[in-house]
Design an enzyme around this catalytic site. Structure first.
Site, PDB file in Angstrom:
ATOM      1  N   ASP A 130      72.559  69.160  22.557  1.00 47.18           N
ATOM      2  CA  ASP A 130      73.217  69.429  23.842  1.00 47.18           C
ATOM      3  C   ASP A 130      73.801  70.845  23.821  1.00 47.18           C
ATOM      4  O   ASP A 130      73.751  71.535  22.805  1.00 47.18           O
ATOM      5  CB  ASP A 130      74.318  68.391  24.121  1.00 47.18           C
ATOM      6  N   HIS A 163      65.599  65.733  18.897  1.00 46.19           N
ATOM      7  CA  HIS A 163      66.399  65.678  20.123  1.00 46.19           C
ATOM      8  C   HIS A 163      67.129  67.020  20.237  1.00 46.19           C
ATOM      9  O   HIS A 163      68.203  67.213  19.667  1.00 46.19           O
ATOM     10  CB  HIS A 163      67.389  64.511  20.037  1.00 46.19           C
ATOM     11  N   ASP A 180      60.845  59.835  14.686  1.00 45.11           N
ATOM     12  CA  ASP A 180      60.611  61.209  15.123  1.00 45.11           C
ATOM     13  C   ASP A 180      60.222  61.234  16.602  1.00 45.11           C
ATOM     14  O   ASP A 180      59.116  61.591  16.962  1.00 45.11           O
ATOM     15  CB  ASP A 180      59.534  61.856  14.250  1.00 45.11           C
ATOM     16  N   GLU A 226      68.525  63.971  16.257  1.00 46.14           N
ATOM     17  CA  GLU A 226      69.161  65.148  16.858  1.00 46.14           C
ATOM     18  C   GLU A 226      69.418  66.184  15.766  1.00 46.14           C
ATOM     19  O   GLU A 226      69.168  65.933  14.577  1.00 46.14           O
ATOM     20  CB  GLU A 226      70.472  64.760  17.568  1.00 46.14           C
TER      21      GLU A 226
HETATM   22  O1  9MR Z   1      77.999  63.859  14.634  1.00 43.97           O
HETATM   23  C1  9MR Z   1      78.636  62.932  15.491  1.00 43.97           C
HETATM   24  C2  9MR Z   1      78.632  61.563  14.831  1.00 43.97           C
HETATM   25  O2  9MR Z   1      79.415  61.593  13.656  1.00 43.97           O
HETATM   26  C3  9MR Z   1      79.151  60.518  15.795  1.00 43.97           C
HETATM   27  O3  9MR Z   1      78.985  59.235  15.232  1.00 43.97           O
HETATM   28  C4  9MR Z   1      78.394  60.611  17.117  1.00 43.97           C
HETATM   29  C5  9MR Z   1      78.880  59.604  18.163  1.00 43.97           C
HETATM   30  O4  9MR Z   1      80.172  59.892  18.534  1.00 43.97           O
HETATM   31  O5  9MR Z   1      78.509  61.915  17.654  1.00 43.97           O
HETATM   32  C6  9MR Z   1      77.945  62.905  16.831  1.00 43.97           C
HETATM   33  O6  9MR Z   1      78.125  64.152  17.423  1.00 43.97           O
HETATM   34  C7  9MR Z   1      77.371  64.454  18.573  1.00 43.97           C
HETATM   35  C8  9MR Z   1      78.360  64.995  19.591  1.00 43.97           C
HETATM   36  O7  9MR Z   1      79.189  63.948  20.043  1.00 43.97           O
HETATM   37  C9  9MR Z   1      77.698  65.689  20.769  1.00 43.97           C
HETATM   38  N1  9MR Z   1      76.735  66.659  20.339  1.00 43.97           N
HETATM   39  C10 9MR Z   1      75.729  66.103  19.453  1.00 43.97           C
HETATM   40  C11 9MR Z   1      76.378  65.554  18.208  1.00 43.97           C
HETATM   41  C12 9MR Z   1      75.332  65.103  17.194  1.00 43.97           C
HETATM   42  O8  9MR Z   1      74.652  63.960  17.589  1.00 43.97           O
END
Ligand code: 9MR
Ligand code: ZN
Length: 594
Positions: free
Chosen positions: A200, A523, A561, A570
């Protein structure tokens, strides 16, 4: 017991064989295997049963490959491309690895220590991907992993360099950010710059904090090696090392997130995640998001900025004293705010906001990290006293079962103190912390040696971003090695790298465009939206995540994947950072000038 084990083994073999032939890898579509290596020797086929690190091994380390089927004879190592046999190797006994469901045998190729390119041949099974042995083999992976950050740059047009020039996006997110209702403020503010967090385009203070701390440490601890390493960045940087130029892109943005009061805002994002679009097409209003309650700024965001700016003040000082002063004064203003403001948490997204929460209800670790780094930079008794009265809050001090992460930077505060050389350090306290750091490292090493794939992860560690846990465990081992050098720490830290670079159940490097086969569908919005088939380079994907209750696959196999799988596929700035750390540590002692 034996019966049950046999049954499991039998099931595992079925599982493996069922998946070996028909398993479809994204990389099988050829793009993931950039060099189709003509396997001259006996017209051998590549076999996914032979897993090697697809980058390779350092000359002096213990070199392990994993075999997931029964060999019919001796395994040989051949040189590439002339196919000469350079070693003939015994295969270890079989063991069942329940996290993957694989029956694994170790192949120890440590004796192959002449720099070169090789592959393994297993009779009636096939050949491995080729790999290198050498001491400079991680330089390119380091450069490409840093290139990820260049690609994440916000507020500017990006076109990657050289071989990667087909990757580009136009200038993005340059309009002023509006204060969301959750900030208790109104109006707008310029907040351009920084790195997009992940797949994102959000920019989050907390996640920037651990990412930047890790990258700055990687530089600081390896400055001799890294100073002259060229990166594929657009700037001509004069005497500022290129790695520090890239890091500064995000540091400048972090500094902008600091309020007049010294406190720091939690994040700058749009209200919702955009669709699969390029960043320049993301025209929703940029918001500054606060906690929703007085004082609206948060302790965690502020603690992160203080720690990072304090480290930066040390690291940039030799090259740019004015910038170092600016960082240090930001850190000190942040510290004053921390001292005068009771804990203020970002507990959950405020109304109307659906982007990454990075929620955290515990701020003692961020306060401790801030104090630790300010003490290390200044030697000032104020910060030292805070550290000394607070560092014992958690026992054991280091968690060998769960490494540091965006939510918990406690270990970073302690490691910083453990490796600090300034005379003001309390030697007894330092010794106490060091011993605990070594205990944790010993426990991690033991786990690695018992694991079928030599992975530091426990079964419980297969969570969102498990690959970052692998890398952060490796970082813990490298830091332990700096406290008290032991070959086991180095080997086990390298094991983390090898897992991430292909020696895993998928026989796939988890870093895009590094190794022979890598994820094709991360992602990652720019990769999704552009017209290039292959994803942007240098990105470590999150990895297997066993948190989905309906899953039947073993925990370590729960990776897909596919673009939609944001919980396993991601990418993120805080995941690449410990990868960069491990690669920095693995570079040869005198930095090559590519
Ligand atoms: O890295 C984060 C992970 O530890 C959490 O479990 C998850 C859900 O809250 O969020 C991950 O972080 C994401 C963030 O909220 C938004 N940008 C992408 C991040 C990686 O997936
Ligand atoms: Zn942007």
């Amino acid at each position: 017991m034996i019966k049950r084990y046999e049954a499991l083994l039998w099931f595992a073999m079925l599982f493996v064989s069922a998946h070996s032939s028909g398993f479809v890898y994204a990389g099988d579509s050829a793009e993931g295997i950039p060099e189709q290596l003509g396997a001259k020797a006996n017209d051998l086929q590549y076999s996914d049963h032979i897993k090697v690190c697809q980058v390779g091994y350092l000359v002096d380390e213990t070199k392990i490959a994993i075999l997931t089927t029964e060999p019919q004879g001796k395994v040989v190592v051949r040189s590439y491309p002339n196919d000469e046999i350079v070693a003939s190797l015994p295969v270890g006994s079989v063991s069942f690895d329940s996290d993957t469901g694989d029956s694994v045998r170790l192949i120890d190729l440590t004796e192959v220590s002449k720099p070169g390119q090789y592959y393994l041949e297993v009779p009636s099974v096939g050949r491995s991907f080729d790999f290198r042995v050498g001491n400079d083999i991680f330089t390119r992976p380091f450069q490409v992993s840093m290139l990820f950050y260049t690609g994440q740059r916000c507020g500017t047009a990006v076109r990657l360099a050289g071989d990667f020039s087909k990757y580009h996006h136009a200038q993005c997110h340059v309009s002023d950010a509006h204060f969301d209702a959750s900030t208790g403020r109104s109006g707008k503010r310029s907040l351009t710059g920084g790195w997009h967090d992940a797949g994102d385009f959000g920019r989050y203070s907390i996640n920037s904090g651990i990412s930047m701390g890790t990258l700055l440490w990687a530089y600081e601890l390896n400055a001799e090696k890294l100073r002259d390493v060229e990166l594929m960045i657009p700037e001509k940087t004069g005497h500022l090392p290129q790695m520090l130029t890239e890091i500064r892109w995000n540091l400048d943005w972090m500094l902008k997130m600091q309020d007049q009061s010294g406190g720091v805002w939690h994040k700058a994002t749009t209200a919702k995640f955009p669709g699969s679009i390029l960043p320049e097409s993301d025209n929703a209003t940029m918001l500054i998001v606060g906690s929703g309650h007085d004082p609206f700024l948060t302790t965690q965001a502020t603690g992160n900025l203080v720690a990072v700016a304090a480290i930066a003040a040390r690291v940039y000082r030799p090259f740019d004293p004015d910038y170092a002063d600016q960082c240090l004064s930001a850190a000190k203003r942040g510290w004053k705010w921390l001292e005068s403001t009771p804990d203020s948490h970002f507990k959950t997204n405020p109304k109307g906001i659906e982007t990454g929460a990075y929620e955290d209800n515990e701020a003692n670790d961020e306060r401790l990290w801030a104090a630790s780094e300010l003490f290390r930079t200044t030697g000032d008794a104020r910060y030292h006293e805070y550290f000394l009265k607070s560092f014992r809050r958690i026992r054991p001090m280091f968690n060998s079962g769960f490494p540091h992460e965006w939510k918990n930077v406690h270990a970073l505060a302690l490691y910083g103190y453990a490796i600090e050389k300034r005379p003001e350090v309390d030697p007894k306290v330092q010794q106490e912390i060091r011993l605990e750091a070594l205990n944790a490292a010993d426990e991690i090493v033991n786990r690695v040696l018992l694991n079928g794939y030599r992975v530091p992860l426990s079964t419980e560690n297969y969570i969102w971003g498990s690959n970052a846990l692998v890398a952060n465990y490796g970082m813990m081992l490298r830091l332990a090695h700096r406290i008290s050098p032991k070959p086991q720490y180095l080997d086990a830290a390298q094991d983390s790298l090898h897992y991430l670079l292909g020696r895993n159940t998928f026989n796939t490097s988890f870093v895009t465009q590094i190794g022979k086969r890598w994820p094709m569908n991360p992602h990652h919005r720019p990769s999704e939206a552009d017209d290039v088939v292959e994803p942007w380079p240098g990105m470590l994907i999150g990895g297997p995540n066993a948190q989905n209750a309906n899953e039947k696959r073993p925990p370590a196999r729960q990776w897909d994947d596919v673009q939609q799988s944001f919980t396993t596929n991601e990418v993120a700035i805080n995941w690449n950072a410990p990868l960069v750390f491990l690669l920095s540590e693995a570079l040869p002692n005198r930095g090559p000038n590519p």
